[in-house]
Design an enzyme around this catalytic site. Structure first.
Site, PDB file in Angstrom:
ATOM      1  CD1 TRP A 195      -0.189  -6.320  -3.383  1.00 47.76           C
ATOM      2  CD2 TRP A 195      -0.328  -6.972  -1.246  1.00 47.76           C
ATOM      3  NE1 TRP A 195       0.123  -7.663  -3.319  1.00 47.76           N
ATOM      4  CE2 TRP A 195       0.051  -8.089  -2.028  1.00 47.76           C
ATOM      5  CE3 TRP A 195      -0.481  -7.149   0.132  1.00 47.76           C
ATOM      6  CZ2 TRP A 195       0.282  -9.351  -1.485  1.00 47.76           C
ATOM      7  CZ3 TRP A 195      -0.252  -8.397   0.670  1.00 47.76           C
ATOM      8  CH2 TRP A 195       0.129  -9.487  -0.132  1.00 47.76           C
ATOM      9  CD  GLU A 223      17.187 -11.903  -9.653  1.00 40.69           C
ATOM     10  OE1 GLU A 223      16.618 -12.270  -8.612  1.00 40.69           O
ATOM     11  OE2 GLU A 223      16.874 -10.842 -10.246  1.00 40.69           O
ATOM     12  NE  ARG A 232       4.580   1.725  -0.103  1.00 39.10           N
ATOM     13  CZ  ARG A 232       5.637   1.468   0.652  1.00 39.10           C
ATOM     14  NH1 ARG A 232       6.835   1.769   0.204  1.00 39.10           N
ATOM     15  NH2 ARG A 232       5.524   0.922   1.827  1.00 39.10           N
ATOM     16  CG  HIS A 281      22.370 -35.535  -6.414  1.00 39.70           C
ATOM     17  ND1 HIS A 281      22.929 -36.703  -5.940  1.00 39.70           N
ATOM     18  CD2 HIS A 281      23.398 -34.706  -6.685  1.00 39.70           C
ATOM     19  CE1 HIS A 281      24.246 -36.574  -5.902  1.00 39.70           C
ATOM     20  NE2 HIS A 281      24.561 -35.368  -6.360  1.00 39.70           N
ATOM     21  CE  LYS A 307      13.221 -10.440 -10.748  1.00 39.49           C
ATOM     22  NZ  LYS A 307      14.264 -10.079  -9.816  1.00 39.49           N
ATOM     23  CG  ASN A 367       1.349   0.232   4.276  1.00 35.84           C
ATOM     24  OD1 ASN A 367       1.077  -0.920   3.966  1.00 35.84           O
ATOM     25  ND2 ASN A 367       2.584   0.701   4.281  1.00 35.84           N
ATOM     26  N   GLY A 368      -0.709  -1.740   6.201  1.00 43.14           N
ATOM     27  CA  GLY A 368      -0.318  -2.673   7.261  1.00 43.14           C
ATOM     28  C   GLY A 368      -1.470  -3.596   7.596  1.00 43.14           C
ATOM     29  CE  LYS A 399      11.024  -1.993  -6.520  1.00 40.02           C
ATOM     30  NZ  LYS A 399      11.438  -3.275  -7.106  1.00 40.02           N
ATOM     31  CB  CYS A 448      -0.958   0.083   1.176  1.00 39.78           C
ATOM     32  SG  CYS A 448      -2.081  -1.293   1.328  1.00 39.78           S
ATOM     33  CD  GLU A 472       9.535 -11.158  -9.336  1.00 34.30           C
ATOM     34  OE1 GLU A 472       8.815 -10.863  -8.384  1.00 34.30           O
ATOM     35  OE2 GLU A 472      10.746 -10.895  -9.363  1.00 34.30           O
TER      36      GLU A 472
HETATM   37  O1  M6R Z   1      12.610  -4.561  -0.873  1.00 34.84           O
HETATM   38  P1  M6R Z   1      13.315  -5.859  -0.656  1.00 34.84           P
HETATM   39  O2  M6R Z   1      14.610  -5.937  -1.396  1.00 34.84           O
HETATM   40  O3  M6R Z   1      13.473  -6.220   0.786  1.00 34.84           O
HETATM   41  O4  M6R Z   1      12.352  -6.949  -1.283  1.00 34.84           O
HETATM   42  C1  M6R Z   1      12.642  -8.313  -1.157  1.00 34.84           C
HETATM   43  C2  M6R Z   1      11.769  -9.131  -2.071  1.00 34.84           C
HETATM   44  O5  M6R Z   1      10.423  -8.965  -1.740  1.00 34.84           O
HETATM   45  C3  M6R Z   1      11.976  -8.763  -3.548  1.00 34.84           C
HETATM   46  O6  M6R Z   1      13.306  -8.930  -3.943  1.00 34.84           O
HETATM   47  C4  M6R Z   1      11.080  -9.619  -4.426  1.00 34.84           C
HETATM   48  O7  M6R Z   1      11.490 -10.951  -4.411  1.00 34.84           O
HETATM   49  C5  M6R Z   1      11.020  -9.076  -5.845  1.00 34.84           C
HETATM   50  N1  M6R Z   1       9.691  -9.270  -6.340  1.00 34.84           N
HETATM   51  C6  M6R Z   1      11.995  -9.732  -6.747  1.00 34.84           C
HETATM   52  O8  M6R Z   1      11.912  -9.285  -8.051  1.00 34.84           O
END
Ligand code: M6R
Length: 611
Positions: A74, A480, A27, A503, A484, A100-101, A606, A2, A487
């Site tokens: 969110w 990583e 957010r 394995h 990507k 927010n929260g 985010k 949020c 998501e």
């Molecule tokens: O703001 P932060 O770096 O703490 O966020 C951590 C994760 O939530 C963030 O890296 C998330 O995995 C992203 N969606 C990755 O692209």
């Protein structure tokens, strides 16, 4: 999650709030709403992205005023629909509140309010706070005191902003474990979840601590703690440029942010390498030399940067490094020694899981260091020290440029410790420092392949599953890359340590299965190159379609790969920073080829400020 913005000043609130929400939309984008006080309080809110609210405001204009609050959601409690969108209105339409929260004890509080005849319109936890503040306001006649009375009763995490028609030039905010910063203007003041909310108008900001309440008018800002004692908030200057939070002609924030990966590395190094030595603010040589163990905490991409950092720090500083997901660390009883340094990695500096893990580490007596990209964020404020990654604002929800900046910062930390404890020799230090300084130019070279990667992604738009293999620092890059792809392109993707293949995961290989392989340099005598080439042969023999990310001129890979994405010659610890770039580009292009929104993928936010 949020995004929250508040404004009091001479400008029209509607434009200020919508502009701020546009920069905070990363957010959360389940719904958006604003409340503005002109002669009376008016509110508009709509489910969906901010554009839905903009359209609503055109269809059904608001009487603009000089005081207002805005929210982008969110969803946690209650579906992402119009009714559950914020602001929540109480006191017969005179009071508006955004949140927010999560208010953890909202069920008890709601039952109490229902018992006394309060009517609820939404399913949210937040509406409870709106009605409580309205009732407290009737008793106190003062919005700040009303909010102060209510926060004492709330459990959980919250940033709350509230306005009331009877105090038309006032916005009051409160925070506990959720972010809130103040923007100081001339004859106007702002509140925001982060500085992006107001960076267009002012660079002067104040950080608000935990359990504090802020009251802004046009000309005044006053902060008190939850007990009512005055507090002096900490000033800081916003270094982000307002234009950095715009697309600047790129088709998406993500495309722009990937193009900024070279700059993110360069800016993170800047000022920290002097000659051939590395300097980290806040640490003298003795403190660094005394560190005998590191625990790196993070989530998602931040945790993967930590995994790359682990290999480098152990190599250069010769101290053990563990990497833990923040949410796992906190719920066990980790063993922390007197000289353990707990390093949190977070782009936003607000990730609740990481924040709580840092607090826990501090309670256990550990020294904490935050590697963070966002000034004034909560995690650096709750840590003993901070290394800011200077990647600039990252607006696209999936992290790209922040990752390379985080790896760079962890490298600097490893070098600084190795330098202080004498475990890294001068020649190695000088070489690595030179390699790091050359990295931005090498990333530029990788970026030149963007068009080819786009074409590959278009061909592969129907791909349902992708596997990624790497060894050593290539392993976290495989993780990583898989994240990507999940998501952004919403496909099943999984990263494996290539040595693990036999394995179990090799059972997944069937004819046509696409496998990206991150291939280490063949030039390094200690390289795992021959083993990775063998792994490629093993999967090729079972029909896999191999896309190798390999050093330019790596002839050994060519006969076995269907495609090779070359990366320039670099030393072993620079390779992962280069190899991740094609994966960022490919994920973005695959999502684009599928017609998906690369900046705002479904279900994500985010800044994950709930546990
Ligand atoms: O703001 P932060 O770096 O703490 O966020 C951590 C994760 O939530 C963030 O890296 C998330 O995995 C992203 N969606 C990755 O692209």
């Amino acid at each position: 999650m949020c995004g929250i913005v508040g404004y009091v000043g001479p400008r029209g609130s509607e434009a200020v709030l919508l502009g701020g929400l546009g920069r905070l939309e990363y957010r959360g984008y389940d719904s958006a709403g604003i409340a503005v006080i002109s002669d009376s309080l008016e509110s508009r809110k709509r489910s969906g992205k901010l554009q839905q609210l903009r359209d609503e405001l055109v269809a059904n204009p608001i009487h603009d005023g000089h005081t207002g609050i805005g929210h982008t959601r969110w969803a946690t409690h209650g579906a992402p629909n119009d009714v559950n969108a914020h602001p929540h209105i109480a006191d017969g339409g005179k009071l508006a509140l955004i949140h927010n929260g999560i208010i953890e004890n909202f069920s008890e509080l709601k039952a109490e309010l229902l018992n006394v005849g309060v009517e609820f319109t939404s399913e949210t936890d937040s509406e409870v706070a709106a009605h409580l503040v309205a009732r407290a306001y009737r008793q106190t006649g003062n919005l700040t005191e009303a909010l102060r009375a209510v926060v004492q009763r709330l459990d959980g995490a919250f940033t709350l902003l509230v306005v009331h028609e009877d105090e038309p030039d006032v916005v009051v905010g409160a925070r506990r474990n959720s972010p809130l910063v103040i923007g100081l203007g001339e004859g106007e003041n702002f509140l925001g979840s982060d500085v992006a909310a107001f960076v267009e108008f002012t660079r002067n900001a104040l950080a608000i601590g935990q359990d504090q309440i802020v009251t802004i008018t046009r000309d005044t800002v006053s902060v008190i703690d939850f007990d009512g004692n005055p507090v002096e908030p900490e000033p800081f200057e916003v270094t982000w440029d307002a234009s950095a939070a715009t697309k600047g002609g790129w088709p998406s924030f993500m495309a722009k942010e990937i193009s900024e990966e070279p700059q993110a590395v360069a800016d993170t190094i800047r000022g920290r390498i002097k000659g051939e030595t590395v300097h980290i603010d806040g640490f003298d040589a003795k403190t660094l030399a005394d560190i005998d163990r590191i625990i790196i905490l993070g989530c998602g991409t931040a945790a993967y940067s930590g995994l790359v950092g682990k290999y480098a720090i152990e190599q250069w500083a010769r101290i053990p490094v563990d990497v833990e997901l923040s949410h796992e660390f906190r719920y066990r009883e980790p063993v922390l020694g007197e000289h353990t340094l707990v390093v949190s990695v977070s782009q936003s500096g607000e990730t609740m899981d990481t924040l709580m893990a840092v607090k826990y580490a501090r309670e256990m007596g550990a020294r904490t260091l935050s590697i963070c990209n966002t000034q004034g964020a909560t995690i650096p404020r709750e840590s003993d020290d901070v290394i800011y990654t200077h990647a600039g604002p990252e607006v696209a929800v999936a992290s790209t440029k922040a990752f390379v900046a985080q790896v760079t910062a962890l490298y600097l930390l490893g070098l600084a410790i190795g330098q202080a404890n004498g475990k890294v020799d001068a020649a190695t230090l000088a070489t690595v420092v030179r390699d790091l300084e050359a990295t931005p130019t090498l990333i530029e070279t990788v970026l030149l392949q963007a068009d080819r990667i786009k074409t590959m992604a278009k061909w592969m738009a129907d791909t349902q599953a992708i596997l990624l293999l790497g060894r050593h620092v290539g392993f976290p890059i495989a993780l990583e890359g898989a994240l990507k792809l999940k998501e952004l392109a919403y496909i099943h993707a999984e990263g494996f340590a290539a040595g693990e293949l036999k394995h179990g995961p090799i059972a997944l290989i069937e004819p046509g299965q696409v496998v990206f392989v991150i291939v280490p340099s063949p030039r390094d005598p200690n390289s795992l190159h021959p083993k990775v080439v063998s792994n490629i042969q093993e999967i090729r023999a079972r029909g896999a379609r191999v896309i190798a990310i390999a050093e330019q001129g790596d002839a050994a890979v060519l006969p076995f790969a269907d495609e090779v994405i070359p990366i320039p010659l670099a030393s072993p610890f620079i390779e992962p920073i280069l190899a991740v770039v094609p994966l960022h580009l490919f994920s973005m292009e695959l999502a684009t080829a599928k017609g998906l929104d690369v900046d705002q993928p479904r279900n994500l936010a985010k800044s994950v400020t709930v546990e």
